[in-house]
Motif scaffolding. Sequence first.
Motif, mmCIF file in Angstrom:
data_model
loop_
_atom_site.group_PDB
_atom_site.id
_atom_site.type_symbol
_atom_site.label_atom_id
_atom_site.label_comp_id
_atom_site.label_asym_id
_atom_site.label_seq_id
_atom_site.Cartn_x
_atom_site.Cartn_y
_atom_site.Cartn_z
ATOM 1 N N GLU A 39 -6.194 6.426 5.981
ATOM 2 C CA GLU A 39 -6.577 5.006 6.014
ATOM 3 C C GLU A 39 -5.908 4.305 4.839
ATOM 4 O O GLU A 39 -5.805 4.863 3.750
ATOM 5 C CB GLU A 39 -8.095 4.850 5.864
ATOM 6 C CG GLU A 39 -8.892 5.355 7.023
ATOM 7 C CD GLU A 39 -9.062 4.321 8.114
ATOM 8 O OE1 GLU A 39 -8.778 3.134 7.885
ATOM 9 O OE2 GLU A 39 -9.503 4.725 9.195
ATOM 10 N N ARG A 40 -5.466 3.073 5.044
ATOM 11 C CA ARG A 40 -4.834 2.287 3.985
ATOM 12 C C ARG A 40 -5.528 0.934 3.904
ATOM 13 O O ARG A 40 -5.792 0.300 4.918
ATOM 14 C CB ARG A 40 -3.359 2.097 4.292
ATOM 15 C CG ARG A 40 -2.641 1.254 3.255
ATOM 16 C CD ARG A 40 -1.154 1.130 3.540
ATOM 17 N NE ARG A 40 -0.511 2.409 3.365
ATOM 18 C CZ ARG A 40 0.202 3.023 4.311
ATOM 19 N NH1 ARG A 40 0.343 2.485 5.491
ATOM 20 N NH2 ARG A 40 0.773 4.177 4.065
ATOM 21 N N ILE A 41 -5.821 0.500 2.675
ATOM 22 C CA ILE A 41 -6.426 -0.811 2.438
ATOM 23 C C ILE A 41 -5.604 -1.506 1.360
ATOM 24 O O ILE A 41 -5.408 -0.961 0.270
ATOM 25 C CB ILE A 41 -7.889 -0.690 1.973
ATOM 26 C CG1 ILE A 41 -8.739 -0.007 3.033
ATOM 27 C CG2 ILE A 41 -8.456 -2.063 1.628
ATOM 28 C CD1 ILE A 41 -10.176 0.234 2.608
ATOM 29 N N LEU A 42 -5.118 -2.710 1.650
ATOM 30 C CA LEU A 42 -4.377 -3.476 0.653
ATOM 31 C C LEU A 42 -5.290 -3.891 -0.494
ATOM 32 O O LEU A 42 -6.477 -4.149 -0.289
ATOM 33 C CB LEU A 42 -3.770 -4.730 1.271
ATOM 34 C CG LEU A 42 -2.599 -4.525 2.226
ATOM 35 C CD1 LEU A 42 -2.158 -5.864 2.802
ATOM 36 C CD2 LEU A 42 -1.437 -3.861 1.520
ATOM 37 N N VAL A 43 -4.727 -3.967 -1.664
ATOM 38 C CA VAL A 43 -5.480 -4.385 -2.845
ATOM 39 C C VAL A 43 -6.063 -5.780 -2.631
ATOM 40 O O VAL A 43 -7.162 -6.079 -3.105
ATOM 41 C CB VAL A 43 -4.585 -4.336 -4.100
ATOM 42 C CG1 VAL A 43 -5.257 -4.967 -5.284
ATOM 43 C CG2 VAL A 43 -4.195 -2.902 -4.414
ATOM 44 N N LEU A 44 -5.355 -6.627 -1.895
ATOM 45 C CA LEU A 44 -5.837 -7.989 -1.632
ATOM 46 C C LEU A 44 -7.172 -7.994 -0.898
ATOM 47 O O LEU A 44 -7.932 -8.951 -0.996
ATOM 48 C CB LEU A 44 -4.812 -8.768 -0.800
ATOM 49 C CG LEU A 44 -3.464 -9.048 -1.462
ATOM 50 C CD1 LEU A 44 -2.534 -9.702 -0.458
ATOM 51 C CD2 LEU A 44 -3.632 -9.918 -2.681
ATOM 52 N N ALA A 45 -7.455 -6.936 -0.150
ATOM 53 C CA ALA A 45 -8.678 -6.872 0.645
ATOM 54 C C ALA A 45 -9.843 -6.236 -0.113
ATOM 55 O O ALA A 45 -10.933 -6.117 0.431
ATOM 56 C CB ALA A 45 -8.422 -6.087 1.927
#
Length: 74
Positions: A39-45
Amino acid sequence: MGVLSTISEVLRASSQNPSRGEDPTRESEGAYWCHDCEERILVLAVDGDDPPTCPSCGEGMTFERSVGTTGCAC
């Protein structure tokens, strides 16, 4: 100039922008990655400074990308 403006607007609208509806000039400083679930989550989120937990498994995620790097989080 009308035709060129129209073509430019169409091309800009058709490009894939991951931040539609937000400031398109805002860049992510990286992404968090869960090695187990991929799973990948952008820092912006992510709210706050602490790494998020994986939405799939609940384990802590690791910071994998930063500005200026070309490597992927794989």
